[in-house]
Enzyme design. Structure first.
Site, PDB file in Angstrom:
ATOM      1  N   LYS A  35       0.839  -1.200   0.000  1.00 14.96           N
ATOM      2  CA  LYS A  35       0.000   0.000   0.000  1.00 14.96           C
ATOM      3  C   LYS A  35       0.873   1.248   0.000  1.00 14.96           C
ATOM      4  CE  LYS A  35      -0.364  -0.225   5.027  1.00 14.96           C
ATOM      5  NZ  LYS A  35      -1.231  -0.619   6.162  1.00 14.96           N
ATOM      6  N   TYR A 252      17.823  29.375  10.352  1.00  5.94           N
ATOM      7  CA  TYR A 252      16.655  30.128  10.807  1.00  5.94           C
ATOM      8  C   TYR A 252      16.475  30.003  12.317  1.00  5.94           C
ATOM      9  CZ  TYR A 252      14.968  30.689   6.004  1.00  5.94           C
ATOM     10  OH  TYR A 252      14.829  31.033   4.694  1.00  5.94           O
TER      11      TYR A 252
HETATM   12  C1  LIG Z   1      -0.505  -1.722   6.716  1.00 11.78           C
HETATM   13  C2  LIG Z   1      -1.147  -2.978   7.128  1.00 11.78           C
HETATM   14  C3  LIG Z   1      -0.360  -4.093   7.420  1.00 11.78           C
HETATM   15  C4  LIG Z   1       1.150  -4.052   7.439  1.00 11.78           C
HETATM   16  O1  LIG Z   1       1.557  -3.517   8.667  1.00 11.78           O
HETATM   17  P1  LIG Z   1       3.127  -3.382   9.003  1.00 11.78           P
HETATM   18  O2  LIG Z   1       3.134  -2.837  10.375  1.00 11.78           O
HETATM   19  O3  LIG Z   1       3.675  -2.430   8.011  1.00 11.78           O
HETATM   20  O4  LIG Z   1       3.683  -4.747   8.862  1.00 11.78           O
HETATM   21  C5  LIG Z   1      -0.996  -5.268   7.716  1.00 11.78           C
HETATM   22  N1  LIG Z   1      -2.347  -5.343   7.741  1.00 11.78           N
HETATM   23  C6  LIG Z   1      -3.132  -4.274   7.494  1.00 11.78           C
HETATM   24  C7  LIG Z   1      -4.598  -4.427   7.547  1.00 11.78           C
HETATM   25  C8  LIG Z   1      -2.561  -3.063   7.186  1.00 11.78           C
HETATM   26  O5  LIG Z   1      -3.333  -2.006   6.940  1.00 11.78           O
END
Ligand SMILES: *Cc1c(COP(=O)(O)O)cnc(C)c1O
Length: 362
Positions: A35, A252
């Site tokens: 994702k 800054y």
């Molecule tokens: C993002 C996600 C994962 C992966 O989680 P990590 O902590 O990156 O391993 C697994 N299951 C769901 C439903 C997610 O949204």
């Protein structure tokens, strides 16, 4: 010539980290979670390193389409399921498996015309209270889905809120086992932290952040502890140097004052590149592979590093903001994220579009 900053994706490190997930769960099938454009790495760039997975899990239908375009014929799972009824047509056409987390998604399926029944992952809300059916509603949803001609196989899925922390996962596992007792079908529970810390295996595991060379439970454990390799390097170069006397300030807000004579390097990297402005003086960075620290405030296009102990460094010296540096040096993204009060996930997802990202040659 463009600015020196660039991001590199290490395909062999992705493949190594995927093997680590496999070694943790030799009998399970592994979803590579891609994702958010493979956690900022780019699905197309990451694909070669992750194609050894059993399937790809993501949220965005356009990203699922890109995976099919790359030639991936295996399973793809939509972790949040469909967002509107017509998404189901794309699921039918691209053979996407999808999570079902609410009654509306079941209504849409019931009204969907398809020749090919769908494989679905029924989501249990075991305590995260984000998506999913409550334990009390889970069996009813299962029975409704099971009666639909549009549905083929039903698997059970849930997500842990505290796999990386002290609360742990026992309460959610108990809720899951009670809700799914005697139901047929495959199970899918683990994220990276559950897989690494708790060894939760089941039929499918969902490996996300561990694939990308970040420890889900940093600073308790680092990537060396979990034998993970950095998959992204953000690097640039020094474009100027300054020599400071005691009392001189840098950047800054004059947030840093030199306690004595110092040499600083000005690096072509700023918050408009995705480097967190919140990183304070003392955030680690590598110059020519040697560890030093940032000083002063991060500005839009530049930040400063301490060169006092690095007399050979100067204009053109390579600066590693995170990832792999020259000569086998490593600066884990987690260390930089920590100083900004955030996690590696956020940094790798936020590299700005103006930074050229490419697959590293090694
Ligand atoms: C993002 C996600 C994962 C992966 O989680 P990590 O902590 O990156 O391993 C697994 N299951 C769901 C439903 C997610 O949204």
């Amino acid at each position: 010539m463009p600015r020196h900053i660039e991001a590199l994706v290490h395909v062999s490190a992705l493949a190594h980290n995927l093997q680590r997930a496999r070694a943790q769960a030799p009998d399970a099938r592994v979803w590579a979670v891609v994702k958010a454009n493979a956690y900022g790495h780019g699905i197309e760039r990451a694909y070669d390193g992750l194609r050894g997975a059993d399937g790809f899990a993501l949220l965005d239908l356009a990203e699922a389409e890109r995976l099919r375009t790359l030639g991936w014929r295996g399973p793809i799972l939509l972790l949040e399921g469909v967002f509107e009824p017509r998404d189901l047509e794309l699921c039918s056409r691209l053979d996407l498996w999808h999570a079902v987390h609410c009654d509306e998604q079941i209504d849409w399926l019931a009204a969907h015309k398809t020749h090919r029944p769908h494989r679905v992952f029924l989501k249990l809300n075991s305590g995260m209270n984000r998506l999913g059916f409550t334990p009390a509603a889970f069996r009813g949803a299962w029975a409704r889905l099971g009666a639909l001609p549009q549905v083929d196989e039903i698997s059970a899925i849930t997500h842990f809120s505290d796999a990386d922390g002290p609360r742990g996962i026992a309460h959610q596992i108990a809720a899951f086992e009670t809700a799914t007792q005697d139901l047929p079908g495959e199970r899918c529970l683990s994220n990276s932290a559950a897989l690494l810390r708790h060894g939760v295996k089941n039929d499918w595991v969902r490996a996300g952040i561990l694939l990308y060379g970040s420890a889900p439970d940093f600073p308790e454990h680092d990537i060396a502890h979990w034998d993970l390799q950095p998959t992204m390097t953000l690097r640039s170069r020094i474009i100027a140097t300054q020599t400071l006397a005691a009392g001189d300030t840098v950047g800054y807000g004059s947030s840093f004052t030199a306690p004595g004579p110092m040499r600083v390097g000005i690096v072509a990297c700023g918050y408009a590149d995705g480097y967190p402005r919140l990183c304070p003086t003392g955030t680690p960075a590598l110059v020519d592979g040697r560890r030093t620290r940032t000083i002063g405030r991060v500005s839009m296009d530049m930040l400063e590093v301490d060169l006092t102990e690095l007399p050979d460094a100067g204009i053109g010296s390579e600066v590693t903001l995170w990832g792999r540096g020259p000569g086998g040096s490593v600066l884990p993204i987690d260390e930089v994220a920590r100083t900004a009060g955030t996690i590696g996930y956020e940094l790798m997802c936020a590299v700005a579009p103006r930074v050229t990202m490419r697959v590293a040659e090694d």
